[in-house]
Scaffold this active site. Structure first.
Site, PDB file in Angstrom:
ATOM      1  N   SER A  17       0.794  -1.225   0.000  1.00  0.00           N
ATOM      2  CA  SER A  17       0.000   0.000   0.000  1.00  0.00           C
ATOM      3  C   SER A  17       0.831   1.283   0.000  1.00  0.00           C
ATOM      4  O   SER A  17       0.492   2.232  -0.714  1.00  0.00           O
ATOM      5  CB  SER A  17      -0.976   0.007   1.182  1.00  0.00           C
ATOM      6  OG  SER A  17      -1.968  -0.984   0.993  1.00  0.00           O
ATOM      7  N   THR A  62      -7.043  -3.295   7.301  1.00  0.00           N
ATOM      8  CA  THR A  62      -6.952  -4.696   6.894  1.00  0.00           C
ATOM      9  C   THR A  62      -7.085  -5.581   8.131  1.00  0.00           C
ATOM     10  O   THR A  62      -7.360  -5.089   9.233  1.00  0.00           O
ATOM     11  CB  THR A  62      -5.646  -4.956   6.102  1.00  0.00           C
ATOM     12  OG1 THR A  62      -5.699  -6.261   5.540  1.00  0.00           O
ATOM     13  CG2 THR A  62      -4.406  -4.817   6.973  1.00  0.00           C
ATOM     14  N   LYS A  66     -11.055  -5.208  10.119  1.00  0.00           N
ATOM     15  CA  LYS A  66     -12.085  -4.798   9.163  1.00  0.00           C
ATOM     16  C   LYS A  66     -13.503  -4.814   9.738  1.00  0.00           C
ATOM     17  O   LYS A  66     -14.330  -3.989   9.361  1.00  0.00           O
ATOM     18  CB  LYS A  66     -12.040  -5.682   7.913  1.00  0.00           C
ATOM     19  CG  LYS A  66     -10.927  -5.327   6.943  1.00  0.00           C
ATOM     20  CD  LYS A  66     -11.093  -6.117   5.659  1.00  0.00           C
ATOM     21  CE  LYS A  66     -10.123  -5.639   4.594  1.00  0.00           C
ATOM     22  NZ  LYS A  66     -10.385  -6.285   3.283  1.00  0.00           N
ATOM     23  N   ASN A  87     -12.845  -1.092   4.912  1.00  0.00           N
ATOM     24  CA  ASN A  87     -11.416  -1.120   4.581  1.00  0.00           C
ATOM     25  C   ASN A  87     -10.850   0.261   4.295  1.00  0.00           C
ATOM     26  O   ASN A  87      -9.667   0.396   4.032  1.00  0.00           O
ATOM     27  CB  ASN A  87     -11.140  -2.059   3.392  1.00  0.00           C
ATOM     28  CG  ASN A  87     -11.498  -1.427   2.057  1.00  0.00           C
ATOM     29  OD1 ASN A  87     -12.351  -0.542   1.970  1.00  0.00           O
ATOM     30  ND2 ASN A  87     -10.851  -1.884   0.997  1.00  0.00           N
ATOM     31  N   ALA A 129     -16.847 -17.803  -0.201  1.00  0.00           N
ATOM     32  CA  ALA A 129     -17.898 -17.003   0.427  1.00  0.00           C
ATOM     33  C   ALA A 129     -17.363 -16.203   1.617  1.00  0.00           C
ATOM     34  O   ALA A 129     -18.090 -15.904   2.558  1.00  0.00           O
ATOM     35  CB  ALA A 129     -19.041 -17.917   0.879  1.00  0.00           C
ATOM     36  N   GLY A 130     -16.084 -15.849   1.573  1.00  0.00           N
ATOM     37  CA  GLY A 130     -15.475 -15.069   2.646  1.00  0.00           C
ATOM     38  C   GLY A 130     -15.705 -13.572   2.476  1.00  0.00           C
ATOM     39  O   GLY A 130     -16.563 -13.138   1.709  1.00  0.00           O
ATOM     40  N   ASN A 152     -19.161 -22.947  -2.637  1.00  0.00           N
ATOM     41  CA  ASN A 152     -18.337 -22.896  -1.428  1.00  0.00           C
ATOM     42  C   ASN A 152     -18.407 -24.238  -0.723  1.00  0.00           C
ATOM     43  O   ASN A 152     -19.371 -24.987  -0.877  1.00  0.00           O
ATOM     44  CB  ASN A 152     -18.845 -21.781  -0.498  1.00  0.00           C
ATOM     45  CG  ASN A 152     -17.859 -21.464   0.606  1.00  0.00           C
ATOM     46  OD1 ASN A 152     -16.690 -21.167   0.340  1.00  0.00           O
ATOM     47  ND2 ASN A 152     -18.301 -21.521   1.839  1.00  0.00           N
ATOM     48  N   GLY A 243      -5.155 -10.851 -10.001  1.00  0.00           N
ATOM     49  CA  GLY A 243      -5.553 -10.299  -8.714  1.00  0.00           C
ATOM     50  C   GLY A 243      -4.943  -8.957  -8.372  1.00  0.00           C
ATOM     51  O   GLY A 243      -5.553  -8.166  -7.658  1.00  0.00           O
TER      52      GLY A 243
END
Length: 279
Positions: A17, A62, A66, A87, A129-130, A152, A243
């Protein structure tokens, strides 16, 4: 002094970041700095007091903060409240306001690469499914796609995502085995779990034997950049989406909320990839 920005979480020493937001500051021609504020879970109240004393303009959040940070904020964006996670925090008029940029940032990165992909005809398969899946699922619903199925291991956890559904969008909870069997039905397959992340780089959440060649396959894992899942998709002729693009665009959306500056960060996707490769 310029903008004072940062990230809170634990552990965060290897976060990209600071590098990403320095790119944004330079691109926007703004003075400022982005710093890491690391602390164990019990230090959150103390961390927030430190940030208030510094009169910081905003910060990212993070793990493990969160969800728990929601209780310390003055205001929360309706979508972030629905997701139950924040976030990005903006300091304005003496108050902290929380947002979630993960889902919208992901969709931005996808549209930038595949501008005609998300329509009212698009059929999507979401793997996992997180927390990341929740944000992405909600954002995809907001794009008005035709269908978003969720696969999931835990069916109960996947069914919790259905509370985020917008009525016009068809959604079903299926097993990983069902996902493999009916893979040809989907235009877009999104892998949102940590499967395939370093050091377990040979792992893959489902097999892609039945994938269509015109499908888009996306993986939110960015270490390694080319996961086994993406490698398998590419070998089968599918289009792939990396990603690290999500990482960049969710950061860009946070930066926009802090500074009111809209940036064109397209060229930074390759620059970030080079950074991740150590080039």
């Amino acid at each position: 002094m310029g903008y004072q920005l940062g990230l809170i979480g634990h552990p965060i020493s290897h976060s990209l970041s600071p590098w990403i937001h320095q790119q944004f500051l330079d691109l926007a021609e703004l003075d400022g700095e982005y710093k890491l504020y690391e602390g164990s879970p019990d230090r959150l109240p103390q961390l927030l007091e430190e940030l208030k004393a510094k009169k910081i303009n905003g910060f990212n959040v993070t793990v493990p903060y969160k969800q728990v940070i929601v209780d310390y904020l003055d205001e929360i964006d309706p979508d972030a409240e629905l997701l139950g996670a924040v976030n990005t925090v903006v300091y304005s008029n003496g108050k902290w306001k929380g947002y979630s940029t993960d889902g919208e940032g992901y969709v931005r990165s996808l549209i930038e690469t595949f501008p005609n992909l998300l329509t009212n005809q698009t059929s999507v398969l979401l793997l996992g499914a997180g927390g990341a899946a929740r944000g992405i699922y909600r954002a995809l619903n907001g794009q008005g796609v035709a269908k978003v199925d969720i696969a999931n291991r835990s069916k109960d956890k996947a069914e919790q995502l259905l509370s985020l559904r917008i009525d016009e969008v068809d959604s079903n909870v299926i097993s990983y085995q069902q996902a493999e069997e009916q893979l040809a039905e989907y235009d877009l397959i999104i892998q949102t779990t940590s499967v395939g992340m370093k050091p377990n780089v040979e792992e893959q959440v489902i097999q892609l034997d039945n994938i269509r060649q015109d499908a888009v396959v996306s993986d939110i894992v960015y270490q390694p950049i080319m996961t086994q899942f993406l490698r398998d998709a590419s070998m089968r002729g599918a289009n792939i989406h990396h990603g690290h693009a999500m990482l960049l665009y969710q950061g860009e959306l946070a930066f926009e909320k802090w500074t009111n500056k809209k940036l064109d960060v397209t060229h930074l996707v390759q620059k970030l990839e080079n950074k991740l490769r150590g080039e």
